[in-house]
Each structure stands twice: as structure tokens, then as C-alpha cells.
Scaffold this motif. Structure first.
Motif, PDB file in Angstrom:
ATOM      1  N   MET A 144       0.844  -1.171   0.000  1.00 57.97           N
ATOM      2  CA  MET A 144       0.000   0.000   0.000  1.00 57.97           C
ATOM      3  C   MET A 144       0.887   1.232   0.000  1.00 57.97           C
ATOM      4  N   HIS A 145       0.524   2.160  -0.812  1.00 59.86           N
ATOM      5  CA  HIS A 145       1.219   3.447  -0.862  1.00 59.86           C
ATOM      6  C   HIS A 145       0.159   4.547  -0.856  1.00 59.86           C
ATOM      7  N   ALA A 146       0.353   5.533  -0.018  1.00 51.77           N
ATOM      8  CA  ALA A 146      -0.542   6.690   0.017  1.00 51.77           C
ATOM      9  C   ALA A 146       0.312   7.941   0.112  1.00 51.77           C
ATOM     10  N   GLU A 147      -0.143   8.975  -0.545  1.00 47.64           N
ATOM     11  CA  GLU A 147       0.578  10.242  -0.521  1.00 47.64           C
ATOM     12  C   GLU A 147      -0.432  11.374  -0.386  1.00 47.64           C
ATOM     13  N   ASN A 148      -0.172  12.259   0.559  1.00 45.40           N
ATOM     14  CA  ASN A 148      -0.989  13.449   0.759  1.00 45.40           C
ATOM     15  C   ASN A 148      -0.050  14.636   0.807  1.00 45.40           C
ATOM     16  N   GLU A 149      -0.484  15.769   0.257  1.00 44.71           N
ATOM     17  CA  GLU A 149       0.334  16.967   0.329  1.00 44.71           C
ATOM     18  C   GLU A 149      -0.541  18.202   0.380  1.00 44.71           C
ATOM     19  N   ILE A 150       0.067  19.275   0.888  1.00 42.70           N
ATOM     20  CA  ILE A 150      -0.644  20.543   0.979  1.00 42.70           C
ATOM     21  C   ILE A 150       0.400  21.660   0.960  1.00 42.70           C
ATOM     22  N   TYR A 151      -0.013  22.794   0.446  1.00 41.45           N
ATOM     23  CA  TYR A 151       0.857  23.971   0.442  1.00 41.45           C
ATOM     24  C   TYR A 151       0.457  24.849   1.616  1.00 41.45           C
ATOM     25  N   ILE A 152       1.444  25.199   2.441  1.00 39.50           N
ATOM     26  CA  ILE A 152       1.187  26.024   3.616  1.00 39.50           C
ATOM     27  C   ILE A 152       1.990  27.317   3.476  1.00 39.50           C
ATOM     28  N   HIS A 153       1.308  28.433   3.625  1.00 40.00           N
ATOM     29  CA  HIS A 153       1.972  29.743   3.564  1.00 40.00           C
ATOM     30  C   HIS A 153       2.612  30.038   4.915  1.00 40.00           C
ATOM     31  N   ALA A 154       3.706  29.333   5.176  1.00 38.99           N
ATOM     32  CA  ALA A 154       4.489  29.516   6.401  1.00 38.99           C
ATOM     33  C   ALA A 154       5.879  28.952   6.109  1.00 38.99           C
ATOM     34  N   PRO A 155       6.895  29.435   6.794  1.00 40.04           N
ATOM     35  CA  PRO A 155       8.248  28.918   6.569  1.00 40.04           C
ATOM     36  C   PRO A 155       8.355  27.425   6.891  1.00 40.04           C
ATOM     37  N   GLU A 204       9.189  21.003   1.765  1.00 39.58           N
ATOM     38  CA  GLU A 204       9.917  21.610   0.646  1.00 39.58           C
ATOM     39  C   GLU A 204       9.712  23.115   0.656  1.00 39.58           C
ATOM     40  N   PRO A 205      10.751  23.863   1.025  1.00 33.63           N
ATOM     41  CA  PRO A 205      10.613  25.330   1.081  1.00 33.63           C
ATOM     42  C   PRO A 205      10.303  25.909  -0.303  1.00 33.63           C
ATOM     43  N   ARG A 206       9.428  26.902  -0.309  1.00 29.36           N
ATOM     44  CA  ARG A 206       9.106  27.653  -1.521  1.00 29.36           C
ATOM     45  C   ARG A 206       9.201  29.133  -1.184  1.00 29.36           C
ATOM     46  N   SER A 207       9.067  29.971  -2.176  1.00 29.42           N
ATOM     47  CA  SER A 207       9.268  31.409  -1.953  1.00 29.42           C
ATOM     48  C   SER A 207       8.321  32.000  -0.911  1.00 29.42           C
ATOM     49  N   ASP A 208       7.086  31.548  -0.869  1.00 29.38           N
ATOM     50  CA  ASP A 208       6.130  32.126   0.083  1.00 29.38           C
ATOM     51  C   ASP A 208       5.524  31.074   1.002  1.00 29.38           C
ATOM     52  N   GLY A 209       6.254  29.977   1.219  1.00 33.72           N
ATOM     53  CA  GLY A 209       5.717  28.946   2.094  1.00 33.72           C
ATOM     54  C   GLY A 209       6.449  27.632   1.957  1.00 33.72           C
ATOM     55  N   CYS A 210       5.673  26.556   2.042  1.00 34.93           N
ATOM     56  CA  CYS A 210       6.263  25.228   2.131  1.00 34.93           C
ATOM     57  C   CYS A 210       5.274  24.190   1.588  1.00 34.93           C
ATOM     58  N   LEU A 211       5.779  23.275   0.785  1.00 32.89           N
ATOM     59  CA  LEU A 211       4.983  22.131   0.340  1.00 32.89           C
ATOM     60  C   LEU A 211       5.256  21.004   1.322  1.00 32.89           C
ATOM     61  N   VAL A 212       4.209  20.535   1.990  1.00 33.14           N
ATOM     62  CA  VAL A 212       4.333  19.468   2.973  1.00 33.14           C
ATOM     63  C   VAL A 212       3.752  18.205   2.359  1.00 33.14           C
ATOM     64  N   ARG A 213       4.515  17.128   2.434  1.00 35.53           N
ATOM     65  CA  ARG A 213       4.067  15.852   1.868  1.00 35.53           C
ATOM     66  C   ARG A 213       4.200  14.764   2.929  1.00 35.53           C
ATOM     67  N   ILE A 214       3.172  13.923   3.025  1.00 36.11           N
ATOM     68  CA  ILE A 214       3.221  12.752   3.900  1.00 36.11           C
ATOM     69  C   ILE A 214       3.065  11.529   3.004  1.00 36.11           C
ATOM     70  N   GLU A 215       4.027  10.623   3.091  1.00 33.73           N
ATOM     71  CA  GLU A 215       3.942   9.364   2.338  1.00 33.73           C
ATOM     72  C   GLU A 215       3.860   8.206   3.321  1.00 33.73           C
ATOM     73  N   HIS A 216       2.939   7.304   3.047  1.00 36.70           N
ATOM     74  CA  HIS A 216       2.762   6.097   3.854  1.00 36.70           C
ATOM     75  C   HIS A 216       3.043   4.877   2.978  1.00 36.70           C
ATOM     76  N   HIS A 217       3.805   3.934   3.514  1.00 32.65           N
ATOM     77  CA  HIS A 217       4.062   2.654   2.847  1.00 32.65           C
ATOM     78  C   HIS A 217       3.759   1.547   3.841  1.00 32.65           C
ATOM     79  N   LEU A 218       2.975   0.576   3.398  1.00 36.26           N
ATOM     80  CA  LEU A 218       2.625  -0.548   4.279  1.00 36.26           C
ATOM     81  C   LEU A 218       2.510  -1.822   3.472  1.00 36.26           C
ATOM     82  N   ARG A 219       3.206  -2.831   3.931  1.00 34.44           N
ATOM     83  CA  ARG A 219       3.031  -4.181   3.392  1.00 34.44           C
ATOM     84  C   ARG A 219       2.392  -4.978   4.519  1.00 34.44           C
ATOM     85  N   MET A 220       1.105  -5.211   4.375  1.00 29.00           N
ATOM     86  CA  MET A 220       0.351  -5.908   5.429  1.00 29.00           C
ATOM     87  C   MET A 220       0.717  -7.390   5.470  1.00 29.00           C
ATOM     88  N   ARG A 221       0.677  -7.934   6.667  1.00 30.76           N
ATOM     89  CA  ARG A 221       0.788  -9.383   6.822  1.00 30.76           C
ATOM     90  C   ARG A 221      -0.461 -10.007   6.200  1.00 30.76           C
TER      91      ARG A 221
END
Length: 160
Positions: free
Chosen positions: A1-12, A93-110
Motif C-alpha cells: 500500500m502506498h498513500a501520498e498526501n500533500e498541501i501547500y502552507i503559507h508559512a516557513p 519543501e521550502p518555496r518562496s512564500d511557504g512550504c509544500l508538505v508531503r506525507i507518504e505512507h508505505h505498508l506491506r500488510m501481513r
């Protein structure tokens, strides 16, 4: 299983990273988190007990958290709970007026094919992605509200 979520936040990126690293503070501003406790602190990681809700469904797990402030990045490895073995990586990931935040999940279930089916059809879409996207939205709201308050305060100081 692979999941990826991201959002752009206007903050350092540094501010976003510092808030994300302080997991024990998450329940203060993430309404879907019931608790996040530091169980043990080691030289290179912390053992955490975390609990959240997906609507009315209570969730619980323990994870090892490793911090990489120079990158910045954070990793979690679930060591107890139904998602034992899940690897989670937060990147900032720093950008000029904020930051791209990414969360990646990897799971190999039993459980072979049945475990994979459970992870791909239930755990990923109904729990991991829902909770991660809610978490990122709450981070965005909190950090951007703080930045707006600082801007307002700064403008008032100049007007006085």
C-alpha cells in the motif's frame, strides 16, 4: 500500500517542521487526535503512543519517530497496532512564500493477498488518506492563522 498526501502552507518550512515534530502537541490543535504521548526518548528516536478517530472509529498505534532537522524531514515506523510495519515520511519543501508538505505512507500488510487487499481497499482510502489529509488541513489552518496574526500585529505596530 502506498498513500501520498500533500498541501501547500503559507508559512516557513522551519515553522511547519517544528510543529510537526512536536507530536505531543498535536491533540491541542488536531481535533481528530485523542492523544499523542512520548513513551521513551532515545538518542536517535522517540517511541510514541498515538490515538486518533476516523469519525467515530477509535484508532491506536505506537511508532518510532526520527527527526531530521537539517533536511527537514520526519519519519515514523509503526511498531504496534494493526498498521505495524507502516513507514511514514514527512517532507517539507521550502518555496518562496511557504512550504509544500508531503506525507507518504508505505505498508506491506501481513496476510498475503488478503492483507494487501485490506490495506489497499480499506486502510489506505478510509483511514490513512482521510486522517493524513485532515491533519494537513489543520496544520495549514493553524500556521496560516498564526502568520496572519503576526502580519496584523506588525501592521498595527507601524500605524501606531
Amino acid at each position: 500500500m502506498h498513500a501520498e498526501n500533500e498541501i501547500y502552507i503559507h508559512a516557513p518550512a522551519r515553522e511547519v517542521y517544528e510543529l510537526a515534530a512536536a507530536v505531543e502537541r498535536w491533540p491541542d490543535f488536531l481535533p481528530h487526535y485523542r492523544w499523542a504521548r512520548v513513551l521513551e526518548t532515545h538518542e536517535d528516536h522517540r517511541l510514541l503512543e498515538m490515538a486518533a478517530r476516523r469519525d467515530r472509529i477509535p484508532l491506536w498505534w505506537c511508532a518510532e519517530q526520527r527527526l531530521f532537522p537539517d533536511e527537514p524531514g520526519i519519519t515514523f515506523r509503526h511498531v504496534r497496532g494493526i498498521t505495524t510495519g507502516m513507514e511514514v515520511a514527512w517532507t517539507f519543501e521550502p518555496r518562496s512564500d511557504g512550504c509544500l508538505v508531503r506525507i507518504e505512507h508505505h505498508l506491506r500488510m501481513r496476510g498475503g493477498a488478503l492483507g494487501s487487499l485490506l490495506a489497499d481497499r480499506l486502510i489506505r482510502p478510509q483511514f490513512v488518506q482521510v486522517i493524513a489529509s485532515r491533519t494537513l488541513r489543520c496544520f495549514k489552518e493553524r500556521l496560516e492563522a498564526q502568520a496572519a496574526a503576526v502580519r496584523r500585529s506588525s501592521q498595527l505596530g507601524r500605524e501606531a
